[in-house]
Design an enzyme around this catalytic site. Structure first.
Site, PDB file in Angstrom:
ATOM      1  N   GLU A   1      37.938  52.682  47.574  1.00 15.83           N
ATOM      2  CA  GLU A   1      38.778  53.626  48.327  1.00 15.83           C
ATOM      3  C   GLU A   1      40.106  53.805  47.605  1.00 15.83           C
ATOM      4  O   GLU A   1      40.508  52.946  46.825  1.00 15.83           O
ATOM      5  CB  GLU A   1      39.119  53.037  49.716  1.00 15.83           C
ATOM      6  CG  GLU A   1      37.948  52.858  50.614  1.00 15.83           C
ATOM      7  CD  GLU A   1      38.288  51.965  51.804  1.00 15.83           C
ATOM      8  OE1 GLU A   1      39.484  51.836  52.168  1.00 15.83           O
ATOM      9  OE2 GLU A   1      37.354  51.390  52.359  1.00 15.83           O
TER      10      GLU A   1
ATOM     11  N   LYS B   1      44.070  53.639  47.360  1.00 15.86           N
ATOM     12  CA  LYS B   1      45.089  52.781  47.968  1.00 15.86           C
ATOM     13  C   LYS B   1      46.320  53.644  48.221  1.00 15.86           C
ATOM     14  O   LYS B   1      47.051  54.002  47.300  1.00 15.86           O
ATOM     15  CB  LYS B   1      45.422  51.617  47.036  1.00 15.86           C
ATOM     16  CG  LYS B   1      46.352  50.614  47.668  1.00 15.86           C
ATOM     17  CD  LYS B   1      46.475  49.381  46.797  1.00 15.86           C
ATOM     18  CE  LYS B   1      47.308  48.302  47.440  1.00 15.86           C
ATOM     19  NZ  LYS B   1      48.571  48.732  47.999  1.00 15.86           N
TER      20      LYS B   1
ATOM     21  N   ASP C   1      49.892  54.858  49.268  1.00 11.00           N
ATOM     22  CA  ASP C   1      51.181  54.188  49.148  1.00 11.00           C
ATOM     23  C   ASP C   1      52.080  54.593  50.312  1.00 11.00           C
ATOM     24  O   ASP C   1      52.883  55.508  50.212  1.00 11.00           O
ATOM     25  CB  ASP C   1      51.823  54.570  47.807  1.00 11.00           C
ATOM     26  CG  ASP C   1      53.019  53.689  47.503  1.00 11.00           C
ATOM     27  OD1 ASP C   1      53.203  52.667  48.207  1.00 11.00           O
ATOM     28  OD2 ASP C   1      53.768  54.016  46.572  1.00 11.00           O
TER      29      ASP C   1
ATOM     30  N   TYR D   1      41.519  53.180  57.402  1.00 10.70           N
ATOM     31  CA  TYR D   1      40.568  52.555  56.482  1.00 10.70           C
ATOM     32  C   TYR D   1      39.928  51.288  57.039  1.00 10.70           C
ATOM     33  O   TYR D   1      39.242  50.574  56.336  1.00 10.70           O
ATOM     34  CB  TYR D   1      41.227  52.259  55.133  1.00 10.70           C
ATOM     35  CG  TYR D   1      42.581  51.561  55.246  1.00 10.70           C
ATOM     36  CD1 TYR D   1      42.696  50.276  55.762  1.00 10.70           C
ATOM     37  CD2 TYR D   1      43.734  52.204  54.818  1.00 10.70           C
ATOM     38  CE1 TYR D   1      43.927  49.654  55.857  1.00 10.70           C
ATOM     39  CE2 TYR D   1      44.967  51.591  54.908  1.00 10.70           C
ATOM     40  CZ  TYR D   1      45.061  50.311  55.441  1.00 10.70           C
ATOM     41  OH  TYR D   1      46.278  49.703  55.545  1.00 10.70           O
TER      42      TYR D   1
ATOM     43  N   LYS E   1      45.779  47.801  40.989  1.00 12.92           N
ATOM     44  CA  LYS E   1      47.018  48.593  40.938  1.00 12.92           C
ATOM     45  C   LYS E   1      47.073  49.404  39.647  1.00 12.92           C
ATOM     46  O   LYS E   1      46.912  48.849  38.564  1.00 12.92           O
ATOM     47  CB  LYS E   1      48.230  47.657  40.981  1.00 12.92           C
ATOM     48  CG  LYS E   1      48.455  47.002  42.330  1.00 12.92           C
ATOM     49  CD  LYS E   1      49.060  47.993  43.287  1.00 12.92           C
ATOM     50  CE  LYS E   1      49.910  47.409  44.343  1.00 12.92           C
ATOM     51  NZ  LYS E   1      51.202  46.992  44.181  1.00 12.92           N
TER      52      LYS E   1
ATOM     53  N   CYS F   1      88.270  61.230  41.230  1.00 12.62           N
ATOM     54  CA  CYS F   1      87.294  62.288  40.949  1.00 12.62           C
ATOM     55  C   CYS F   1      87.268  62.596  39.455  1.00 12.62           C
ATOM     56  O   CYS F   1      88.325  62.812  38.841  1.00 12.62           O
ATOM     57  CB  CYS F   1      87.644  63.531  41.756  1.00 12.62           C
ATOM     58  SG  CYS F   1      86.564  64.913  41.380  1.00 12.62           S
TER      59      CYS F   1
ATOM     60  N   CYS G   1      88.784  66.318  39.112  1.00 15.94           N
ATOM     61  CA  CYS G   1      90.134  66.766  39.476  1.00 15.94           C
ATOM     62  C   CYS G   1      91.097  65.593  39.676  1.00 15.94           C
ATOM     63  O   CYS G   1      92.224  65.797  40.121  1.00 15.94           O
ATOM     64  CB  CYS G   1      90.076  67.621  40.742  1.00 15.94           C
ATOM     65  SG  CYS G   1      89.665  66.670  42.205  1.00 15.94           S
TER      66      CYS G   1
ATOM     67  N   CYS H   1      85.031  63.251  47.013  1.00 16.77           N
ATOM     68  CA  CYS H   1      86.328  63.740  46.562  1.00 16.77           C
ATOM     69  C   CYS H   1      86.892  64.591  47.698  1.00 16.77           C
ATOM     70  O   CYS H   1      86.287  65.591  48.072  1.00 16.77           O
ATOM     71  CB  CYS H   1      86.151  64.583  45.295  1.00 16.77           C
ATOM     72  SG  CYS H   1      87.639  65.535  44.948  1.00 16.77           S
TER      73      CYS H   1
ATOM     74  N   CYS I   1      88.914  71.216  43.874  1.00 15.49           N
ATOM     75  CA  CYS I   1      88.091  70.519  42.888  1.00 15.49           C
ATOM     76  C   CYS I   1      87.056  71.502  42.311  1.00 15.49           C
ATOM     77  O   CYS I   1      86.260  72.070  43.070  1.00 15.49           O
ATOM     78  CB  CYS I   1      87.438  69.335  43.587  1.00 15.49           C
ATOM     79  SG  CYS I   1      86.307  68.416  42.571  1.00 15.49           S
TER      80      CYS I   1
HETATM   81  S1  IVH Z   1      42.471  47.388  53.467  1.00  9.80           S
HETATM   82  C1  IVH Z   1      42.224  43.223  55.297  1.00  9.80           C
HETATM   83  N1  IVH Z   1      42.424  49.769  52.398  1.00  9.80           N
HETATM   84  O1  IVH Z   1      47.700  48.213  50.955  1.00  9.80           O
HETATM   85  C2  IVH Z   1      42.323  44.437  54.460  1.00  9.80           C
HETATM   86  N2  IVH Z   1      44.535  48.675  52.587  1.00  9.80           N
HETATM   87  O2  IVH Z   1      48.642  45.904  49.415  1.00  9.80           O
HETATM   88  C3  IVH Z   1      43.392  45.310  54.872  1.00  9.80           C
HETATM   89  N3  IVH Z   1      46.435  50.013  51.807  1.00  9.80           N
HETATM   90  O3  IVH Z   1      48.129  46.037  53.650  1.00  9.80           O
HETATM   91  C4  IVH Z   1      43.798  46.366  53.937  1.00  9.80           C
HETATM   92  N4  IVH Z   1      45.277  51.789  51.242  1.00  9.80           N
HETATM   93  O4  IVH Z   1      48.829  48.577  53.927  1.00  9.80           O
HETATM   94  C5  IVH Z   1      43.202  48.723  52.752  1.00  9.80           C
HETATM   95  N5  IVH Z   1      42.235  51.917  51.520  1.00  9.80           N
HETATM   96  C6  IVH Z   1      43.004  50.878  51.877  1.00  9.80           C
HETATM   97  C7  IVH Z   1      44.396  50.875  51.700  1.00  9.80           C
HETATM   98  C8  IVH Z   1      45.128  49.741  52.063  1.00  9.80           C
HETATM   99  C9  IVH Z   1      46.478  51.256  51.321  1.00  9.80           C
HETATM  100  C10 IVH Z   1      47.615  49.143  51.997  1.00  9.80           C
HETATM  101  C11 IVH Z   1      47.586  48.349  53.279  1.00  9.80           C
HETATM  102  C12 IVH Z   1      47.525  46.931  52.812  1.00  9.80           C
HETATM  103  C13 IVH Z   1      48.223  47.015  51.483  1.00  9.80           C
HETATM  104  C14 IVH Z   1      47.911  45.836  50.606  1.00  9.80           C
END
Ligand code: IVH
Length: 678
Positions: free
Chosen positions: A111, A113, A115, A222, A309, A403, A406, A421, A427
């Site tokens: 999946e 991730k 942010d 998720y 990551k 500033c 000025c 300022c 200015c």
């Molecule tokens: S699963 C027990 N799935 O990333 C498992 N987390 O760095 C729970 N996050 O705490 C997390 N996308 O806030 C999961 N597809 C995804 C995610 C995800 C973002 C975040 C979430 C987690 C953090 C961990």
């Protein structure tokens, strides 16, 4: 149809539209029609509050104020994930999984991730019951009112769902929305947010949910904690959540091997830049629920999941010097000039370093080697200082106290991170910035002028205040010329005032005199008086004289004008210079009154109106006059021949009932204003 039945029908219709729009991204109705129906429902709910659904789509506009968020315990701990940063570490994870599953086959789901920030949402009998932030993992803040404003999160589940359901996911703000908010804050002289993630986090913690509703939070779920007693595999549980109408991201893949996961990772590492939201990696989860249970958890992470990551592109470069830029409102922003470096395909030469606190917290010094990243892939920022490479003679950066433009001593208003300022009228960048704002597209709209030309006119001593525009004479500006160098591209361009240019400029300035009062008010650039606020003030006070004579209390009492705006206005009008300039603008014929003729036409010919309730933009008498001035007719009671009922606050339910029975269109004052303006 009874009011109750109508409320029910509209509620369920609008929920369906919300789902189509926000979850499926396939709307089947225009935004305009949606808003009209939403307004209709809101009016009905106001008239018949007992019949209103507590999870009505109208609740998405917020309104609830949370003083202190309640702390709520999580049903199970909200855990974090272990991280991997390269293929080897990912393969190590796969080897551990292979061991823990005891040689049995296993699959993964891969999946994105997201942010953002984690959220747990509880549904009771299909209704959104509670939303809790991660907090410390065991307990978090109850942010239900705020989460209810997020349009993709349903208030009511669809299909067959368990009576008690908890889902978890991530909330975020889209990249484009972040940029828009940032620009708006800069325009208002506020210090901007650092990135979409912080903006989303700050937004979720706002106490006024109607403010939250204005900011476009979104989210994906998720994880499903309760799944009706069945041991659904993770991938199936995602599909199940989708069937409940919950937003689950499409880019989820069932993978038979870690190599499939790797393909997913390499694909999204490239493709992420084309997403409208930010992701910082990929999450890999063992798909089978029983296998997950067998593997269990460490004290912090599930053993069956791992995040990979992405590398945020980061470069090491040197700070050549630190410059300070002064904005239109006097805010002083430090900017680091860097040795040019390539980052995600562009050459970065400068990075924002926000404010004095940021400089001292990071201890950024001239000559330092620093890491730069693109914040939210958009704005380059300094994310770290490589202190081991620091020259032993380097000295800590002292934020300037005068500033740079000025030499006026800077102010740092209490509670603000920004130095300003205070030489607002003397200015140079503030002067030029104010004039640029004044002629802007949404203000006086003098498109024949721009930054370069304003600079030339300022340098020639002809332009010092916006009002000076109206004193410009053909002979004075003809033939002016100056070469301007673009700081980024180092390109040189000559700004010259030839006959045709001069005539266009003067024509544009002349035409701007017919801009309506609300635009003039906005054009003045009073802090916190944006376009909408200017409109509200103009309609409420009707004239500059009334606005200038209003006390702080009067200002505060105006619809939707709060303390901050009221103080800013009163500060602005306390200046003799500002008052003189306004008087001079008046003598040049700029509009400082809401003009009666603005409001007259034959747009409402043959239409019969009933006006009822209390209004914030107009008084009742004014509203009736506008109807007549535009060819419409006022009637006192509703009948079959009534075309519109204009609904204000506190209108009696009997009128609404009658209008409804006869199918008379109900509109509010905003819709009415739009009708006139169109
Ligand atoms: S699963 C027990 N799935 O990333 C498992 N987390 O760095 C729970 N996050 O705490 C997390 N996308 O806030 C999961 N597809 C995804 C995610 C995800 C973002 C975040 C979430 C987690 C953090 C961990």
């Amino acid at each position: 149809m009874t009011a109750e039945a109508k409320i029910k029908a509209l509620t369920s219709e609008l929920k369906e539209h919300n789902y189509n729009y926000y979850v499926l991204a396939r709307p089947t109705i225009s935004d305009r029609d949606f808003d009209r129906k939403l307004k209709e429902l809101e009016l009905l709910e106001q008239a018949f509050p007992d019949h209103a659904d507590p999870n009505s789509p109208t609740k998405r506009v917020g309104g609830e104020i949370t003083k202190n968020f309640d702390t709520v315990a999580h049903s199970t701990r909200m855990l974090s994930l272990g991280n991997t940063y390269n293929k080897e570490e990912l393969i190590d994870f796969d080897n551990r999984v292979a061991k823990l599953t005891g040689g049995n086959d296993y699959q993964y789901t891969a999946e994105l991730k997201f942010d953002g920030l984690a959220i747990a949402i509880r549904y009771k009998n299909g209704l959104l019951h509670q939303a809790i932030t991660r907090g410390d993992g065991t307990k978090g803040d109850d942010v239900t009112a705020n989460v209810k404003t997020i349009r993709s999160i349903p208030h009511q589940l669809k299909g067959e769902f368990p009576a008690d359901l908890e889902v978890r996911g991530e909330l975020f703000i889209h990249k484009a929305a972040f940029v828009k908010m940032k620009e708006e804050r800069i325009r208002l002289g506020e210090s901007p947010y650092a990135n979409p993630r912080n903006t989303a986090a700050g937004t979720l913690k706002l106490q006024d949910s109607s403010e939250v509703a204005k900011r476009p939070l979104d989210g994906f779920l998720y994880q499903m904690l309760e799944h009706g007693g069945t041991n659904l595999d993770h991938y199936q549980s995602l599909e199940m959540m989708r069937s409940y109408g919950l937003p689950v991201n499409e880019a989820t893949k069932l993978c038979n091997s870690i190599n499939d996961v790797w393909d997913f990772i390499t694909y999204w590492d490239q493709e992420r830049h084309n997403l409208s939201f930010e992701i910082d990696g990929v999450v890999v989860k063992v798909n089978n629920r029983l296998q997950q249970e067998e593997m269990g958890f460490t004290s912090k992470f599930p053993r069956w999941a791992m995040s990979y990551k992405f590398e945020t592109e980061r470069q090491l470069t040197k700070v050549i010097n630190i410059n300070y830029q002064v904005g239109r409102t006097g805010a002083v922003t430090p900017v680091a000039n860097l040795e040019p470096v390539q980052l995600l395909g562009t050459t970065v030469k400068r990075a924002s370093i926000h404010n004095a606190d940021f400089i001292s917290q990071m201890d950024i010094r001239v000559g330092d080697s620093v890491f730069v990243e693109k914040g939210g892939e958009i704005i380059p920022k300094i994310v770290g200082v490589e202190k081991s490479m620091r020259d032993s003679n380097s000295i800590p950066t002292q934020f300037i106290n005068v500033c740079p433009e000025c030499s006026t001593e800077l102010d740092r208003p209490e509670g603000e991170a920004v130095f300003r300022c205070p030489n607002y009228s003397g200015c140079p960048p503030q002067i030029k910035g104010k004039i640029e704002h004044f002629i802007g597209r949404k203000a006086m709209d003098v498109s024949s002028l721009g930054e370069g030309k304003i600079d030339v006119l300022y340098q020639s001593g002809l332009l010092h205040r916006p009002v000076d525009l109206y004193e410009l004479k053909y002979a004075d500006i003809l033939g002016l010329s100056k070469s301007i160098i673009n700081e980024d591209s180092a390109e040189e361009r000559v700004v010259s005032f030839k006959e045709k240019t001069v005539q266009n400029i003067l024509d544009g300035i002349q035409a701007s005199k017919s801009q309506p009062f609300e635009r003039v008010l906005f054009a003045l650039g009073i802090r916190f008086v944006g376009e909408t606020v200017a409109k509200k003030l103009a309609y409420h006070f009707k004239s500059m004289d009334a606005l200038m004579n209003a006390s702080l209390e009067d200002l505060n009492a105006a619809p939707e004008i709060g303390e901050v705006i009221a103080r800013s206005l009163s500060f602005y009008f306390s200046s003799d210079e500002n008052k003189t300039e306004i008087e001079q603008m008046k003598s040049h014929g700029l509009n400082f009154n809401v003009q009666e003729k603005e409001l007259s036409s034959n747009k409402l010919e043959n239409l019969r109106f009933v006006v009822s309730g209390v209004f914030s933009l107009f008084s009742r008498t004014e509203l009736k006059k506008i109807i007549e001035d535009n060819g419409g007719k006022n009637v006192s009671s509703i009948s079959k021949s009534t075309d519109y009922l204009i609904v204000g606050e506190n209108m009696g339910p009997a009128k609404k009932d009658k209008a409804e029975k006869l199918g008379i269109k109900m509109i509010d004052e905003n819709e009415f204003s739009t009708m006139i303006a169109e």
